[in-house]
Write an enzyme that holds these catalytic residues in place. Structure first.
Site, PDB file in Angstrom:
ATOM      1  N   TYR A  16     -25.836  17.196  59.382  1.00 28.02           N
ATOM      2  CA  TYR A  16     -25.481  17.124  57.959  1.00 28.02           C
ATOM      3  C   TYR A  16     -24.270  18.003  57.674  1.00 28.02           C
ATOM      4  O   TYR A  16     -23.318  17.590  57.005  1.00 28.02           O
ATOM      5  CB  TYR A  16     -26.691  17.544  57.111  1.00 28.02           C
ATOM      6  CG  TYR A  16     -26.400  17.682  55.648  1.00 28.02           C
ATOM      7  CD1 TYR A  16     -26.103  16.573  54.863  1.00 28.02           C
ATOM      8  CD2 TYR A  16     -26.421  18.937  55.038  1.00 28.02           C
ATOM      9  CE1 TYR A  16     -25.827  16.704  53.509  1.00 28.02           C
ATOM     10  CE2 TYR A  16     -26.160  19.070  53.686  1.00 28.02           C
ATOM     11  CZ  TYR A  16     -25.852  17.953  52.935  1.00 28.02           C
ATOM     12  OH  TYR A  16     -25.577  18.091  51.599  1.00 28.02           O
ATOM     13  N   GLU A  38     -30.745  17.106  45.589  1.00 22.42           N
ATOM     14  CA  GLU A  38     -30.666  18.526  45.228  1.00 22.42           C
ATOM     15  C   GLU A  38     -31.771  18.886  44.239  1.00 22.42           C
ATOM     16  O   GLU A  38     -32.368  19.953  44.320  1.00 22.42           O
ATOM     17  CB  GLU A  38     -29.284  18.879  44.676  1.00 22.42           C
ATOM     18  CG  GLU A  38     -28.158  18.795  45.688  1.00 22.42           C
ATOM     19  CD  GLU A  38     -28.224  19.813  46.819  1.00 22.42           C
ATOM     20  OE1 GLU A  38     -29.056  20.749  46.770  1.00 22.42           O
ATOM     21  OE2 GLU A  38     -27.430  19.685  47.763  1.00 22.42           O
ATOM     22  N   TRP A  46     -34.078  22.690  52.374  1.00 24.72           N
ATOM     23  CA  TRP A  46     -33.195  21.538  52.520  1.00 24.72           C
ATOM     24  C   TRP A  46     -33.620  20.702  53.727  1.00 24.72           C
ATOM     25  O   TRP A  46     -33.490  19.478  53.715  1.00 24.72           O
ATOM     26  CB  TRP A  46     -31.735  21.982  52.630  1.00 24.72           C
ATOM     27  CG  TRP A  46     -30.791  20.826  52.619  1.00 24.72           C
ATOM     28  CD1 TRP A  46     -29.949  20.454  53.621  1.00 24.72           C
ATOM     29  CD2 TRP A  46     -30.606  19.856  51.570  1.00 24.72           C
ATOM     30  NE1 TRP A  46     -29.257  19.321  53.253  1.00 24.72           N
ATOM     31  CE2 TRP A  46     -29.639  18.932  52.000  1.00 24.72           C
ATOM     32  CE3 TRP A  46     -31.179  19.685  50.310  1.00 24.72           C
ATOM     33  CZ2 TRP A  46     -29.225  17.855  51.232  1.00 24.72           C
ATOM     34  CZ3 TRP A  46     -30.757  18.609  49.535  1.00 24.72           C
ATOM     35  CH2 TRP A  46     -29.788  17.711  49.996  1.00 24.72           C
TER      36      TRP A  46
END
Length: 190
Positions: A16, A38, A46
């Protein structure tokens, strides 16, 4: 030795980091996806969200804004049972609310991208942090973006979420200055 930002500690995070994080995005569908992810991360890691990303894409019609804006309460009920996403009713319902808000933003500003990027004068802010830990969790700009999104009815868009969103979509380059993988390529627009 080639360095990455210190937070890219797993294979999924490194991928990512290397391919997406901080790269400028002006695509409304992608922006809606990142705003959703988010918001879903609030209170979670995350890594958890990245592991559920494909589930989110499937559950929310690949983030087709018009389709998601028409989701029904019955679809929300069904999604609360879907283990491939975060099963938090408020977060699930916020995706639909936010899709409807994005449609209002698009109608008024032409695109979500134009609206979002106006907060940085349509040009990425470039920082030079020695370590990612020096990056802020919010700024006056993320405060303003949060207030504006809330003004359109968006949910799960607090200032910390907005700053993480800004980092993710390239509005701000917070790659560490020694990040050989991305700092200079992001700065030069690649």
């Amino acid at each position: 030795m080639t360095h990455r930002c210190s937070w890219a500690t797993s294979e999924a995070l490194a991928h990512y980091h290397d391919t997406e994080w901080g790269k400028a995005s002006h695509d409304d569908q992608h922006l809606f996806e990142m705003l959703t992810l988010e918001g879903a991360q609030a209170g979670l890691s995350w890594s958890t969200i990245l592991n559920k990303r494909e589930g989110y894409r499937r559950a929310f019609a690949n983030f087709d804004i018009a389709v998601v804006a028409r989701f029904t309460p019955q679809q929300v009920d069904a999604l609360t049972l879907d283990a491939s996403i975060v099963r938090h009713r408020g977060k699930i319902a916020s995706v639909i609310t936010n899709a409807q808000a994005v449609q209002r933003i698009q109608a008024e500003h032409g695109s979500l991208a134009h609206f979002i990027w106006s907060f940085v004068g349509h040009e990425a802010l470039v920082n030079n942090w020695a370590t990612y830990q020096n990056a802020p969790t919010s700024t006056e700009i993320s405060d303003a973006l949060s207030r504006a999104l809330k003004g359109y009815g968006c949910k799960f868009v607090g200032t910390t979420i907005c700053y993480a969103f800004m980092q993710a979509i390239g509005m701000v380059n917070d790659h560490q200055s020694d990040c050989a993988f991305r700092h200079s390529s992001i700065e030069s627009g690649r």
